[in-house]
Design a protein around this motif. Structure first.
Motif, PDB file in Angstrom:
ATOM      1  N   PRO A 182       0.710  -1.134   0.057  1.00 24.98           N
ATOM      2  CA  PRO A 182      -0.001   0.101   0.027  1.00 24.98           C
ATOM      3  C   PRO A 182       0.963   1.213   0.187  1.00 24.98           C
ATOM      4  O   PRO A 182       1.814   1.304   0.537  1.00 24.98           O
ATOM      5  CB  PRO A 182      -0.621   0.039   1.443  1.00 24.98           C
ATOM      6  CG  PRO A 182      -0.739  -1.524   1.633  1.00 24.98           C
ATOM      7  CD  PRO A 182       0.637  -2.148   1.028  1.00 24.98           C
ATOM      8  N   PRO A 183       0.360   2.348  -0.629  1.00 24.75           N
ATOM      9  CA  PRO A 183       1.240   3.399  -0.756  1.00 24.75           C
ATOM     10  C   PRO A 183       1.285   4.084   0.998  1.00 24.75           C
ATOM     11  O   PRO A 183       0.640   3.927   1.546  1.00 24.75           O
ATOM     12  CB  PRO A 183       0.490   4.561  -1.532  1.00 24.75           C
ATOM     13  CG  PRO A 183      -1.096   3.991  -1.676  1.00 24.75           C
ATOM     14  CD  PRO A 183      -0.787   2.487  -1.164  1.00 24.75           C
ATOM     15  N   PRO A 184       2.382   4.853   0.926  1.00 23.25           N
ATOM     16  CA  PRO A 184       2.521   5.455   2.444  1.00 23.25           C
ATOM     17  C   PRO A 184       1.353   6.560   2.734  1.00 23.25           C
ATOM     18  O   PRO A 184       0.836   7.316   1.712  1.00 23.25           O
ATOM     19  CB  PRO A 184       4.017   6.038   2.218  1.00 23.25           C
ATOM     20  CG  PRO A 184       4.042   6.379   0.950  1.00 23.25           C
ATOM     21  CD  PRO A 184       3.441   5.339   0.184  1.00 23.25           C
ATOM     22  N   PRO A 185       0.962   6.502   4.185  1.00 25.08           N
ATOM     23  CA  PRO A 185       0.042   7.654   4.484  1.00 25.08           C
ATOM     24  C   PRO A 185       0.395   8.810   4.136  1.00 25.08           C
ATOM     25  O   PRO A 185       1.737   9.227   3.966  1.00 25.08           O
ATOM     26  CB  PRO A 185      -0.208   7.550   5.862  1.00 25.08           C
ATOM     27  CG  PRO A 185       0.816   6.796   6.058  1.00 25.08           C
ATOM     28  CD  PRO A 185       1.735   5.913   5.248  1.00 25.08           C
ATOM     29  N   VAL A 186      -0.399   9.871   3.969  1.00 25.62           N
ATOM     30  CA  VAL A 186       0.290  11.388   3.937  1.00 25.62           C
ATOM     31  C   VAL A 186       0.964  11.817   5.148  1.00 25.62           C
ATOM     32  O   VAL A 186       0.656  11.249   6.228  1.00 25.62           O
ATOM     33  CB  VAL A 186      -0.919  12.228   3.963  1.00 25.62           C
ATOM     34  CG1 VAL A 186      -0.723  13.876   3.922  1.00 25.62           C
ATOM     35  CG2 VAL A 186      -2.077  12.088   2.721  1.00 25.62           C
ATOM     36  N   ASP A 187       1.994  12.348   5.002  1.00 22.36           N
ATOM     37  CA  ASP A 187       3.153  12.915   5.840  1.00 22.36           C
ATOM     38  C   ASP A 187       2.510  14.056   6.498  1.00 22.36           C
ATOM     39  O   ASP A 187       2.940  15.325   5.373  1.00 22.36           O
ATOM     40  CB  ASP A 187       4.506  12.862   5.254  1.00 22.36           C
ATOM     41  CG  ASP A 187       5.778  13.088   6.260  1.00 22.36           C
ATOM     42  OD1 ASP A 187       5.179  13.017   7.568  1.00 22.36           O
ATOM     43  OD2 ASP A 187       6.732  13.416   6.118  1.00 22.36           O
ATOM     44  N   TRP A 188       2.040  14.509   7.687  1.00 25.34           N
ATOM     45  CA  TRP A 188       1.481  15.597   7.885  1.00 25.34           C
ATOM     46  C   TRP A 188       2.564  16.249   8.770  1.00 25.34           C
ATOM     47  O   TRP A 188       3.171  15.681   9.830  1.00 25.34           O
ATOM     48  CB  TRP A 188       0.165  15.520   8.787  1.00 25.34           C
ATOM     49  CG  TRP A 188      -0.889  14.991   7.925  1.00 25.34           C
ATOM     50  CD1 TRP A 188      -1.583  13.695   7.947  1.00 25.34           C
ATOM     51  CD2 TRP A 188      -1.773  15.679   7.145  1.00 25.34           C
ATOM     52  NE1 TRP A 188      -2.686  13.490   7.045  1.00 25.34           N
ATOM     53  CE2 TRP A 188      -2.783  14.830   6.702  1.00 25.34           C
ATOM     54  CE3 TRP A 188      -1.791  17.048   6.843  1.00 25.34           C
ATOM     55  CZ2 TRP A 188      -3.828  15.360   5.805  1.00 25.34           C
ATOM     56  CZ3 TRP A 188      -2.613  17.248   5.863  1.00 25.34           C
ATOM     57  CH2 TRP A 188      -3.579  16.352   5.255  1.00 25.34           C
ATOM     58  N   LEU A 189       2.538  17.619   8.836  1.00 18.64           N
ATOM     59  CA  LEU A 189       3.252  18.387   9.672  1.00 18.64           C
ATOM     60  C   LEU A 189       2.309  18.945  10.862  1.00 18.64           C
ATOM     61  O   LEU A 189       2.823  18.519  12.176  1.00 18.64           O
ATOM     62  CB  LEU A 189       3.750  19.795   9.185  1.00 18.64           C
ATOM     63  CG  LEU A 189       4.568  20.462  10.259  1.00 18.64           C
ATOM     64  CD1 LEU A 189       6.000  20.249  10.162  1.00 18.64           C
ATOM     65  CD2 LEU A 189       4.012  22.068   9.963  1.00 18.64           C
ATOM     66  N   ALA A 190       1.186  19.258  10.503  1.00 23.96           N
ATOM     67  CA  ALA A 190       0.074  19.399  11.543  1.00 23.96           C
ATOM     68  C   ALA A 190      -0.986  18.607  11.229  1.00 23.96           C
ATOM     69  O   ALA A 190      -1.347  18.631   9.741  1.00 23.96           O
ATOM     70  CB  ALA A 190      -0.378  20.949  11.501  1.00 23.96           C
ATOM     71  N   ASP A 191      -1.368  17.571  11.853  1.00 20.17           N
ATOM     72  CA  ASP A 191      -2.398  16.632  11.270  1.00 20.17           C
ATOM     73  C   ASP A 191      -3.676  17.231  10.887  1.00 20.17           C
ATOM     74  O   ASP A 191      -4.456  18.070  11.425  1.00 20.17           O
ATOM     75  CB  ASP A 191      -2.951  15.768  12.620  1.00 20.17           C
ATOM     76  CG  ASP A 191      -3.529  14.443  12.262  1.00 20.17           C
ATOM     77  OD1 ASP A 191      -3.173  13.975  11.297  1.00 20.17           O
ATOM     78  OD2 ASP A 191      -4.649  14.147  13.054  1.00 20.17           O
ATOM     79  N   HIS A 192      -3.612  16.761   9.408  1.00 19.50           N
ATOM     80  CA  HIS A 192      -4.860  17.133   8.710  1.00 19.50           C
ATOM     81  C   HIS A 192      -5.355  18.525   8.310  1.00 19.50           C
ATOM     82  O   HIS A 192      -6.223  18.954   8.158  1.00 19.50           O
ATOM     83  CB  HIS A 192      -6.201  16.514   9.301  1.00 19.50           C
ATOM     84  CG  HIS A 192      -6.525  15.009   9.164  1.00 19.50           C
ATOM     85  ND1 HIS A 192      -6.044  14.088  10.003  1.00 19.50           N
ATOM     86  CD2 HIS A 192      -7.019  14.564   8.121  1.00 19.50           C
ATOM     87  CE1 HIS A 192      -6.108  12.907   9.546  1.00 19.50           C
ATOM     88  NE2 HIS A 192      -6.794  12.960   8.484  1.00 19.50           N
ATOM     89  N   ARG A 193      -4.049  19.419   8.660  1.00 13.51           N
ATOM     90  CA  ARG A 193      -4.038  20.632   8.206  1.00 13.51           C
ATOM     91  C   ARG A 193      -2.923  21.124   7.263  1.00 13.51           C
ATOM     92  O   ARG A 193      -3.240  21.683   6.312  1.00 13.51           O
ATOM     93  CB  ARG A 193      -3.898  21.620   9.420  1.00 13.51           C
ATOM     94  CG  ARG A 193      -5.076  21.545  10.440  1.00 13.51           C
ATOM     95  CD  ARG A 193      -6.365  22.190   9.944  1.00 13.51           C
ATOM     96  NE  ARG A 193      -7.330  22.224  10.991  1.00 13.51           N
ATOM     97  CZ  ARG A 193      -8.476  22.775  10.658  1.00 13.51           C
ATOM     98  NH1 ARG A 193      -8.815  23.585   9.804  1.00 13.51           N
ATOM     99  NH2 ARG A 193      -9.471  22.961  11.763  1.00 13.51           N
ATOM    100  N   ILE A 194      -1.633  20.694   7.640  1.00 11.12           N
ATOM    101  CA  ILE A 194      -0.643  21.214   6.901  1.00 11.12           C
ATOM    102  C   ILE A 194       0.224  19.873   6.466  1.00 11.12           C
ATOM    103  O   ILE A 194       0.882  19.388   7.215  1.00 11.12           O
ATOM    104  CB  ILE A 194       0.217  22.150   7.651  1.00 11.12           C
ATOM    105  CG1 ILE A 194      -0.371  23.191   8.136  1.00 11.12           C
ATOM    106  CG2 ILE A 194       1.582  22.633   6.819  1.00 11.12           C
ATOM    107  CD1 ILE A 194       0.257  24.370   8.780  1.00 11.12           C
TER     108      ILE A 194
END
Length: 473
Positions: free
Chosen positions: A136-148
C-alpha cells in the motif's frame, strides 16, 4: 543581526500589494522605458523606491530587442543597474534584483530552427503502475495533522491583524521544542526556518517570550528556530519576473535555499507573500512559478512543509474565501488555511478568531477551530463548563421570554422566520437585551421551541395571514 531599516506601515503594505497603480507612459522600446522610469523614480517615496525599481527593471528588460546580442543585453542590464544606484538604492538591493535579471537573457529567437538546439532537449522518462511497489502507498506525511502536509506548500490567508504571524510562530515553536500539539493538532518535531520579511526581530522576540510565559518554555527550548530578517525590508525580493513571465529566483532566494538545505527543517514559514513577491498577483504564470520556487524547497530531503502567509484581497474578505489575488494562489497549492474574524461583531470585538481549511487535497475542508486572543497571543477558545453554560443559556431564555411578552403586550408581534420582524434580530436591538446577540437569541428560540415554552400562531385577516410567536399555554 541588523534590525530592518524600515518597518512597513499599513500604507507601505498597500503599496507592496498595489505597486502597479503608479501610471507610467507606455514605452515603445527599452531606451524609452528607461527614460520614463528614471523620471518616475525621482518622485517616488524613498522608502518604496526599491519596489518601483523592481517594476522598472522588469519592464525595461522585457522591452529589449528579441535578437539582442549578449553584449547589448549586458549593456541594458548595466544601464538599469546604474539607474538604481543613481536613485539612492542600497548597492546590495540593486545587485540582488539585477542578478536575477542577468540570469534571464533574451528568449530564443522565434525563427530559430529546432535543429540548432535539439541536443538540449532532455529525454522524458515515463512510468506505468507496473513500476510501483505492490505494498500500500504510504500515508500522508502531515506536519500538522489534517491541516498542513509536509513536502509541499500551504498558504495561510488572513487580514492584517487577524493573527497569522502569531499562530505561525506558535507552530514553529511547537515543532522546534517538541511541543506535540498546535491548536489541538498533533505536529512533527524538528528544526524550523522563519523568513520574516515583514515583522522586525524585536516583534518576533516579544511574541515568543509571551508564548513562553504562557506555555512554560524558554528561549533555550526553541533554539532550533532559525530566523532570517532583511537589512532592508523593501529589498527582500526572492524572485523577479523574466521576459517570459516566469519568476526567476534572485541570489537572495538561492542563499535562503542553501541555508534551508543545511538546516534540514520540518517547517519553513514565509511571512509574507506581499513582501517577497514582486510580480503581478493576478498573473497565473507568475503566481504558479513563484509557488513552484517554494515547492522546490519543500521537496528537499528533509521534506519541510512550506507555509506562505498572505493577505486576502477585498473580494476574498467579502465572500469569505480568504483568497488573495486570482484563483491561482489557491489552485497552485495543495492546502490552504484561512484565519478569519467571526461575523458576529461582539465575538470579533472580544478577540475571537476562526481557523478553517479552505482547501485540502488530502482531507476534508472546513473543520473550523475557534481561537481567542489573550495575554499570550491566540489560543484555543476555552469552552465554559456545563454548569456555567446552563446558567448562561437560562439567562438568555429568560430575556427572550420577557421581551416576547413585552412585544405582544404592545401589539407588536415578532416572527419565527427571517425577514422583517424576525424575533432574534428585533430582540438584539432592544435596550433590555442585556448584551445578548441576535445569534444567541436565535439559539435560545430553538431551545424554547424544543422545550415547548413557545409556539407559533397565525393571525390577521384571511387575505393577509402571518405567523408570530407566543408563549405556550
Amino acid at each position: 543581526m541588523n534590525a530592518p531599516l524600515f518597518t512597513p506601515t499599513s500604507a507601505a503594505q498597500r503599496a507592496l500589494r498595489d505597486v502597479a497603480e503608479i501610471i507610467v507612459p507606455r514605452s515603445r522600446d527599452a531606451s524609452e522605458a528607461l527614460e520614463s522610469w528614471d523620471r518616475v523614480l525621482t518622485s517616488v517615496d524613498p522608502k518604496l523606491r526599491a519596489l518601483q525599481f523592481t517594476r522598472a527593471a522588469t519592464e525595461v528588460l522585457r522591452l529589449a530587442e528579441p535578437n539582442a546580442s549578449p553584449q547589448q543585453w549586458q549593456q541594458l542590464v548595466d544601464d538599469v543597474h546604474a539607474m538604481g544606484e543613481r536613485h539612492g538604492l542600497p548597492v546590495a538591493v540593486v545587485q540582488n534584483l539585477m542578478a536575477a535579471a542577468t540570469e534571464a537573457p533574451p528568449d530564443r529567437q522565434a525563427g530559430e530552427a529546432p535543429a540548432a538546439w535539439e541536443d538540449e532537449v532532455p529525454q522524458a522518462v515515463l512510468v506505468t503502475p507496473a513500476h510501483w511497489p505492490h505494498e500500500p502507498p504510504p500515508p500522508v506525511d502531515w506536519l500538522a495533522d489534517h491541516r498542513i502536509p509536509r513536502g509541499d506548500v500551504t498558504t495561510l490567508h488572513g487580514d492584517g491583524g487577524a493573527g497569522k504571524t502569531d499562530i505561525a510562530t506558535q507552530l514553529a515553536e511547537g515543532c522546534a521544542r517538541g511541543g506535540g500539539y498546535w491548536l489541538g493538532h498533533e505536529i512533527s518535531h524538528g528544526p524550523v526556518v522563519i523568513i520574516s520579511a515583514e515583522e522586525p526581530e524585536r516583534e518576533l522576540r516579544r511574541r515568543m517570550w509571551l508564548h513562553g510565559q504562557r506555555d512554560g518554555f524558554t528561549t533555550a527550548d526553541i533554539a532550533d528556530v532559525h530566523l532570517w530578517f532583511p537589512d532592508d525590508v523593501a529589498g527582500a525580493v526572492f524572485a523577479t519576473p523574466s521576459r517570459s513571465g516566469l519568476m526567476v529566483p534572485t541570489p537572495l532566494f538561492r542563499s535562503i535555499e542553501a541555508a534551508v538545505a543545511r538546516i534540514a527543517p520540518v517547517l519553513v514559514v514565509v511571512d509574507n507573500v506581499a513582501a517577497t513577491f514582486t510580480g503581478n498577483q493576478n498573473d497565473r504564470v507568475m503566481v504558479r512559478s513563484y509557488v513552484n520556487l517554494w515547492r522546490t524547497i519543500a521537496r528537499q530531503p528533509s521534506r519541510p512543509a512550506v507555509l506562505l502567509l498572505d493577505h486576502p484581497s477585498l473580494s476574498g474578505l467579502t465572500n469569505g474565501s480568504g483568497r488573495g489575488g486570482n484563483m491561482d494562489w489557491r489552485n497552485a497549492v495543495r492546502s490552504a488555511l484561512y484565519l478569519r474574524v467571526p461575523e458576529d461583531k461582539a465575538e470579533a470585538d472580544s478577540g475571537v478568531r476562526v481557523l478553517e481549511t479552505q482547501k485540502s487535497n488530502y482531507g476534508p475542508t472546513g473543520e473550523p477551530v475557534r481561537l481567542q486572543w489573550g495575554d499570550g497571543g491566540l489560543a484555543l477558545e476555552k469552552a465554559p463548563n456545563s454548569l456555567v453554560r446552563l446558567a448562561e443559556d437560562a439567562k438568555v431564555d429568560e430575556v427572550f421570554l420577557r421581551l416576547l411578552d413585552k412585544r405582544n403586550a404592545q401589539g407588536r408581534p415578532v416572527r419565527p422566520s427571517r425577514g422583517p420582524g424576525y424575533a432574534p434580530s428585533e430582540f438584539a436591538e432592544d435596550p433590555e437585551a442585556a448584551g445578548s446577540t441576535a445569534k444567541a437569541f436565535a439559539i435560545s428560540m430553538d431551545r424554547l421551541y424544543n422545550a415547548g415554552k413557545i409556539i407559533t400562531k397565525e393571525s390577521g385577516p384571511a387575505s393577509r395571514r402571518f405567523k408570530h410567536i407566543e408563549r405556550a399555554p
